[in-house]
Design an enzyme around this catalytic site. Structure first.
Site, PDB file in Angstrom:
ATOM      1  N   GLN A  78      37.041  35.558  41.159  1.00 29.02           N
ATOM      2  CA  GLN A  78      36.793  36.731  40.321  1.00 29.02           C
ATOM      3  C   GLN A  78      37.033  36.367  38.855  1.00 29.02           C
ATOM      4  O   GLN A  78      38.138  36.515  38.342  1.00 29.02           O
ATOM      5  CB  GLN A  78      37.676  37.908  40.734  1.00 29.02           C
ATOM      6  CG  GLN A  78      37.290  39.166  39.987  1.00 29.02           C
ATOM      7  CD  GLN A  78      37.977  40.400  40.527  1.00 29.02           C
ATOM      8  OE1 GLN A  78      38.474  40.431  41.645  1.00 29.02           O
ATOM      9  NE2 GLN A  78      37.983  41.428  39.724  1.00 29.02           N
ATOM     10  N   PHE A  79      35.976  35.909  38.187  1.00 26.66           N
ATOM     11  CA  PHE A  79      36.114  35.459  36.808  1.00 26.66           C
ATOM     12  C   PHE A  79      36.515  36.589  35.871  1.00 26.66           C
ATOM     13  O   PHE A  79      37.046  36.354  34.787  1.00 26.66           O
ATOM     14  CB  PHE A  79      34.839  34.769  36.316  1.00 26.66           C
ATOM     15  CG  PHE A  79      33.758  35.714  35.859  1.00 26.66           C
ATOM     16  CD1 PHE A  79      33.651  36.054  34.518  1.00 26.66           C
ATOM     17  CD2 PHE A  79      32.865  36.256  36.759  1.00 26.66           C
ATOM     18  CE1 PHE A  79      32.660  36.929  34.082  1.00 26.66           C
ATOM     19  CE2 PHE A  79      31.879  37.122  36.344  1.00 26.66           C
ATOM     20  CZ  PHE A  79      31.768  37.458  34.999  1.00 26.66           C
ATOM     21  N   THR A  80      36.316  37.840  36.281  1.00 25.05           N
ATOM     22  CA  THR A  80      36.661  38.962  35.407  1.00 25.05           C
ATOM     23  C   THR A  80      38.167  39.098  35.198  1.00 25.05           C
ATOM     24  O   THR A  80      38.592  39.848  34.310  1.00 25.05           O
ATOM     25  CB  THR A  80      36.078  40.294  35.929  1.00 25.05           C
ATOM     26  OG1 THR A  80      36.592  40.549  37.231  1.00 25.05           O
ATOM     27  CG2 THR A  80      34.558  40.248  35.961  1.00 25.05           C
TER      28      THR A  80
END
Length: 142
Positions: A78-80
């Site tokens: 989850q790069f966010t």
């Protein structure tokens, strides 16, 4: 690396309407590789996750790890988690690692968790995923 860890009763990941992973009681680990992470960062994080005492003991206190309970782990990229919201209304993600290196670090985290003796399921790196979970407690650790 950044990780958001949730104690769950169950969880699963779907991609394009197709189930790709499912676990019973254990942990969901949302993970993001950050610029500047070292090659051993996933190993240190895996060790901490495996031993994090956030499961109830016989007295109802958070005193047991996922290793001790025999729980499973679902790791989702989850790069966010790298979001920078300090200015404006649109988050920036420049602190996230580039996709190729990010995936390598993510896979290293998965393998390190398995090396700790955990049963590990994964999402699909870079995919648009739907993650369903039942947070147990709720317990969520950053």
């Amino acid at each position: 690396m950044r990780a958001l860890i949730q104690r769950v009763a169950e969880a699963g990941v779907t991609v394009a309407g197709r189930p790709v992973a499912r676990i019973g009681p254990g942990l969901v680990v949302l993970a993001c590789a950050m610029r500047g992470d070292l090659d051993d960062t996933p190993l240190r994080l895996a060790r901490r996750i495996a031993r994090l005492r956030i499961f109830r003991d016989a007295e109802g206190r958070m005193n047991r790890s996922v290793l001790e309970t025999g729980g499973e782990v679902l790791v989702v990229s989850q790069f966010t988690l790298a979001a920078d919201t300090r200015s404006g209304n649109r988050p920036g993600f420049s602190a996230a690692e580039a996709p190729a290196r990010g995936e390598a670090l993510y896979l290293r985290l998965v393998e390190a968790l398995r090396a700790e003796g955990l049963r590990v399921a994964t999402g699909q790196f870079g995919a648009d995923m739907q993650v369903a979970l039942v947070n147990d407690g709720p317990v969520t650790i950053w």
